[in-house]
Design an enzyme around this catalytic site. Structure first.
Site, short mmCIF file in Angstrom:
data_model
loop_
_atom_site.label_atom_id
_atom_site.label_comp_id
_atom_site.label_asym_id
_atom_site.label_seq_id
_atom_site.Cartn_x
_atom_site.Cartn_y
_atom_site.Cartn_z
CD GLU A 158 101.34 109.91 -12.27
OE1 GLU A 158 102.08 110.91 -12.31
OE2 GLU A 158 101.18 109.24 -11.24
NE ARG A 194 116.27 118.18 -25.65
CZ ARG A 194 117.22 119.11 -25.77
NH1 ARG A 194 117.80 119.31 -26.93
NH2 ARG A 194 117.58 119.79 -24.74
CE1 TYR A 225 112.08 107.47 -23.97
CE2 TYR A 225 113.08 107.72 -21.80
CZ TYR A 225 112.75 106.93 -22.88
OH TYR A 225 113.10 105.60 -22.90
CE LYS A 235 117.61 110.83 -18.66
NZ LYS A 235 118.68 111.64 -18.05
CB SER A 236 116.29 117.02 -22.25
OG SER A 236 117.54 116.37 -22.16
CD GLN A 242 103.26 104.22 -4.96
OE1 GLN A 242 102.04 104.31 -4.87
NE2 GLN A 242 103.96 105.08 -5.70
#
Length: 197
Positions: free
Chosen positions: A146, A125, A123, A120-121, A189
């Site tokens: 990850e 940025r 984060y 997402k932008s 999982q």
């Protein structure tokens, strides 16, 4: 072709647990207060997944010489504590570090689609790089994320808020053998799952 919001509103409840038909930007934080969150839910051309609050594991490279995916040593991971603040629960990812986490949602991939996940932008940025491998047709489970903090400063990563966007791409023909059919090693999982061979 990437699937858009109308497709998500129709098929999304069968793909994502706790499906949100719109984009959630605010939540009730107590009986009277509404707070801003990093958005999640249906967007124009994808679905924004949330980070689970069940844990984050950061790599500890100190005493180790290498990481071996064929003989992965769980001792190379440190459990990060979930912290609390007025702006929400969060983990702190150390500077220039790499960590594993999972999505809050469980995903069930259709047999005729491939899923790609991007960061997402908000984060991006702030220096957070989110990586995953493609979600194959027929795969189901919580997605392991990850995360890499590319900055020289510790970075807050908020639990139960948006972390990455899932894009759905139809494939030209349903595969003869899906991930579920071949009983893939990461099928079903839940939570943070380590490397397997």
């Amino acid at each position: 072709m990437v699937r858009g919001d109308r497709w998500w509103r129709h098929y999304g409840p069968h793909i994502v647990t706790d499906f949100q038909p719109g984009q959630v930007r605010e939540e009730q934080t107590c009986p009277v207060e509404v707070g801003r969150v990093i958005s999640y839910g249906t967007s124009s051309a994808g679905y924004d997944l949330r980070l689970s609050g069940e844990g984050m594991k950061q790599f500890d490279f100190g005493p180790y010489e290498e990481i071996d995916p064929k003989r992965f040593d769980r001792r190379q991971l440190i459990n990060l504590p979930l912290k609390q603040s007025a702006s929400g629960d969060y983990f702190v990812l150390s500077e220039h570090c790499y960590a594993l986490a999972a999505t809050l949602e469980t995903i069930t991939m259709p047999k005729d689609h491939l899923g790609l996940v991007v960061g997402k932008s908000t984060y991006a940025r702030c220096g957070l790089i989110v990586n995953t491998t493609p979600l194959e047709p027929g795969w189901t489970g919580q997605l392991v994320l990850e995360l890499h903090n590319a900055t020289p400063l510790p970075l807050r990563v908020y639990a139960r808020e948006g972390i990455a966007q899932l894009l759905m791409l139809p494939i030209d023909m349903t595969p003869e053998v899906t991930y579920a059919d071949r009983d893939g090693k990461y099928q079903g999982q839940m939570g943070i799952t380590m490397a397997r061979v």
